[in-house]
Design a protein around this motif. Sequence first.
Motif, mmCIF file in Angstrom:
data_model
loop_
_atom_site.group_PDB
_atom_site.id
_atom_site.type_symbol
_atom_site.label_atom_id
_atom_site.label_comp_id
_atom_site.label_asym_id
_atom_site.label_seq_id
_atom_site.Cartn_x
_atom_site.Cartn_y
_atom_site.Cartn_z
ATOM 1 N N ASN B 65 0.822 -1.216 0.000
ATOM 2 C CA ASN B 65 0.000 0.000 0.000
ATOM 3 C C ASN B 65 0.854 1.264 0.000
ATOM 4 O O ASN B 65 0.557 2.224 -0.698
ATOM 5 N N GLN B 66 1.919 1.238 0.799
ATOM 6 C CA GLN B 66 2.782 2.409 0.876
ATOM 7 C C GLN B 66 3.624 2.540 -0.401
ATOM 8 O O GLN B 66 3.899 3.659 -0.850
ATOM 9 N N LEU B 115 -5.602 10.077 -3.463
ATOM 10 C CA LEU B 115 -5.565 8.609 -3.539
ATOM 11 C C LEU B 115 -4.254 8.080 -2.947
ATOM 12 O O LEU B 115 -4.244 7.070 -2.232
ATOM 13 N N ALA B 116 -3.167 8.781 -3.220
ATOM 14 C CA ALA B 116 -1.872 8.400 -2.636
ATOM 15 C C ALA B 116 -1.958 8.433 -1.110
ATOM 16 O O ALA B 116 -1.518 7.497 -0.432
ATOM 17 N N SER B 117 -2.544 9.493 -0.564
ATOM 18 C CA SER B 117 -2.685 9.595 0.900
ATOM 19 C C SER B 117 -3.539 8.461 1.447
ATOM 20 O O SER B 117 -3.279 7.946 2.535
ATOM 21 N N GLN B 118 -4.562 8.079 0.687
ATOM 22 C CA GLN B 118 -5.419 6.990 1.155
ATOM 23 C C GLN B 118 -4.647 5.672 1.231
ATOM 24 O O GLN B 118 -4.772 4.926 2.199
ATOM 25 N N TYR B 119 -3.846 5.403 0.207
ATOM 26 C CA TYR B 119 -3.062 4.166 0.239
ATOM 27 C C TYR B 119 -1.993 4.215 1.321
ATOM 28 O O TYR B 119 -1.685 3.206 1.956
ATOM 29 N N LEU B 120 -1.427 5.393 1.538
ATOM 30 C CA LEU B 120 -0.416 5.514 2.590
ATOM 31 C C LEU B 120 -0.960 5.046 3.942
ATOM 32 O O LEU B 120 -0.246 4.436 4.747
ATOM 33 N N ASN B 123 -3.564 -0.155 6.264
ATOM 34 C CA ASN B 123 -2.794 -1.134 7.047
ATOM 35 C C ASN B 123 -1.510 -0.546 7.617
ATOM 36 O O ASN B 123 -0.499 -1.243 7.705
ATOM 37 N N ALA B 124 -1.552 0.736 7.956
ATOM 38 C CA ALA B 124 -0.343 1.391 8.468
ATOM 39 C C ALA B 124 -0.149 1.096 9.946
ATOM 40 O O ALA B 124 0.964 1.201 10.468
ATOM 41 N N GLY B 125 -1.226 0.722 10.618
ATOM 42 C CA GLY B 125 -1.136 0.357 12.027
ATOM 43 C C GLY B 125 -0.452 1.409 12.860
ATOM 44 O O GLY B 125 -0.687 2.610 12.691
ATOM 45 N N GLU B 126 0.420 0.952 13.739
ATOM 46 C CA GLU B 126 1.106 1.837 14.684
ATOM 47 C C GLU B 126 2.051 2.824 13.989
ATOM 48 O O GLU B 126 2.522 3.777 14.595
ATOM 49 N N HIS B 127 2.374 2.568 12.705
ATOM 50 C CA HIS B 127 3.354 3.404 12.007
ATOM 51 C C HIS B 127 2.736 4.585 11.268
ATOM 52 O O HIS B 127 3.452 5.339 10.611
ATOM 53 N N LEU B 128 1.401 4.748 11.382
ATOM 54 C CA LEU B 128 0.729 5.765 10.567
ATOM 55 C C LEU B 128 1.308 7.162 10.754
ATOM 56 O O LEU B 128 1.537 7.888 9.781
ATOM 57 N N ALA B 129 1.541 7.558 12.001
ATOM 58 C CA ALA B 129 2.026 8.924 12.244
ATOM 59 C C ALA B 129 3.382 9.141 11.586
ATOM 60 O O ALA B 129 3.603 10.162 10.910
ATOM 61 N N ALA B 130 4.289 8.184 11.746
ATOM 62 C CA ALA B 130 5.627 8.332 11.164
ATOM 63 C C ALA B 130 5.569 8.295 9.637
ATOM 64 O O ALA B 130 6.273 9.051 8.960
ATOM 65 N N LEU B 131 4.727 7.425 9.088
ATOM 66 C CA LEU B 131 4.579 7.351 7.631
ATOM 67 C C LEU B 131 4.038 8.662 7.077
ATOM 68 O O LEU B 131 4.536 9.185 6.074
ATOM 69 N N LEU B 181 9.943 5.055 3.953
ATOM 70 C CA LEU B 181 8.631 4.449 4.231
ATOM 71 C C LEU B 181 8.781 2.944 4.471
ATOM 72 O O LEU B 181 8.177 2.394 5.399
ATOM 73 N N GLY B 182 9.590 2.301 3.624
ATOM 74 C CA GLY B 182 9.816 0.862 3.797
ATOM 75 C C GLY B 182 10.470 0.553 5.131
ATOM 76 O O GLY B 182 10.114 -0.422 5.804
ATOM 77 N N ALA B 183 11.423 1.404 5.521
ATOM 78 C CA ALA B 183 12.143 1.193 6.784
ATOM 79 C C ALA B 183 11.241 1.415 7.992
ATOM 80 O O ALA B 183 11.294 0.668 8.978
#
Lengths: 321, 321
Positions: B65-66, B115-120, B123-131, B181-183
């Motif tokens: 997704n990211q 749309l990019a923001s939506q995919y970001l 399933n970001a879970g706990e990492h959403l803020a950092a992503l 983002l991957g990291a």
Amino acid sequence: MAFNPEQFTNIIDEAINSIVYPSTAPSLFEPVKYTLASGGKRLRPTLTLAVYEALSRRSPEEAVNQALAIELYHNFTLLHDDVMDRAELRRGRPTVHCKWNDNVAILSGDAMLTLASQYLCRNAGEHLAALSECFNRTAMEVYEGQQLDMEFERRDDVTVAEYMEMIRLKTSVLLAGACRLGAILAGASEEVCNAIADYGEALGLAFQLRDDWLDTFGDPAVFGKEIGGDIVNRKKTWLLITGLNEAPDQLPSIIAEDLEDDELISQVRHVYLLLHLDRRCNEIAEKYSAKAIECLSKIDMDVDARNFFQNLARQASSRTH
Amino acid sequence: MAFNPEQFTNIIDEAINSIVYPSTAPSLFEPVKYTLASGGKRLRPTLTLAVYEALSRRSPEEAVNQALAIELYHNFTLLHDDVMDRAELRRGRPTVHCKWNDNVAILSGDAMLTLASQYLCRNAGEHLAALSECFNRTAMEVYEGQQLDMEFERRDDVTVAEYMEMIRLKTSVLLAGACRLGAILAGASEEVCNAIADYGEALGLAFQLRDDWLDTFGDPAVFGKEIGGDIVNRKKTWLLITGLNEAPDQLPSIIAEDLEDDELISQVRHVYLLLHLDRRCNEIAEKYSAKAIECLSKIDMDVDARNFFQNLARQASSRTH
């Protein structure tokens, strides 16, 4: 803490003045500052602050970042819409693409959208996922509304139902979203979030129908802009679509003629009045105001807050500017 | 699980084909599909997937997704940049504003960013803020790069340092962001996140300098597009800026003349070769490739993954297309 609507404008203005812009390419943000400084009603951020305070009974300051996000998003859409509509004036001042150029308007608008996303995330805590979901879904619906609006310009068979769906997407969902963000931040239940979003949506429809009415039947001295712009542009508002349906022998031929603006406005208004569209348009706006007020009944809030939201709903369909 | 670079393209293509677009105004998304279908190297989403797999040793699918968010963002910038640059072709096909019109390109681009923001967020879970923080900061830097690029067109005193900062912002930070983002998703430490982002940034600089070189010294049969476009457009690349500095008696008068394209390209290339700019440009690109590889030394990963990232860095400054 007593619910005090007067503080909302100050909170919003202070937040706008406190925005720290990136410094590498400062001219990117001049149009952003220019657009934000041109005022407007600040209706959307006011809704976010008011809903947050009404539902949490905490300081509206705590919702200021998300209120700013909504105001930034709204102004971004105006900036890009003005390019697409080739509009020359906005709130009495030259639009960004006229004052600068199209490229500046496109790129600064993009930056404004990302700035909105940045404020949305600030101090969002545990609510970030719900806030983002609401913000992005709302944003997408607004584009869909703008897309339909542009498509309607090239169509002759737009129905009233299609028009209502278009203004719902283009205008109302953003008011609904502004309300929902405040409710999410306040930790409100799903039911309350939905009720206040429904309030915002009905408010937006009342607001837009009154806007259509004002453009044709408003008092130019009070309204603050020329009357009849929608008629001259053959804009497919509720009035024109209904008029075309109900006076198929008169209205199509009038708007097909190459009349002087004043004469065109006068003849179209005459048909509208024969069909009582002035009264009927207002009645539908008032129906949505009543619907908005009805949505509030599902929500527990103190009397001052309730009065504030009720007054806003009544004003939406009775305002003169 | 063995690190298998060949799966990345399949994962990305499948994700692109699985996007579910809103259905109310479907024509809003035709240009989005058209842009995504036109291919490209998929370098940015590949970086996100590869970094995630290398650092987490889990399936790259979990970062899809990211990865898609980054590819959508990149294509959104191409869409809007092509309007601003009045570009007519992109990857061998008409640009969106040429195939449709400017308004479609602006609005569909906006929808693509959201749309990019939506995919970001998916399933970001706990990492959403950092992503989100990474994604939005990166996006803002890319606009700053584009702003500087446009400003440089009207300036005669752009320095090499300014040019390097511009391409860092316009191109490299997005590769850095794709890696970061991957990291973040892999739960990597701050130190590792920074190291892999530094890798991406150096990779981007190598890539862009080689791009400048290819546009002037590439083999048109292999490069796949005409050679000399930058020279004809007087684009302030590393080559032109350095050339103007070092041959102030020759180059300014050549590019000020109204020469036929072929003659102009030939004369400018002649000056570049006298100054050995072809070799020097490549040497700087290779320096950034080496720097990228050096960044990897701070990161623990298996040998297949390390080979993949090292090869990518070497290719950036040696590729022929």
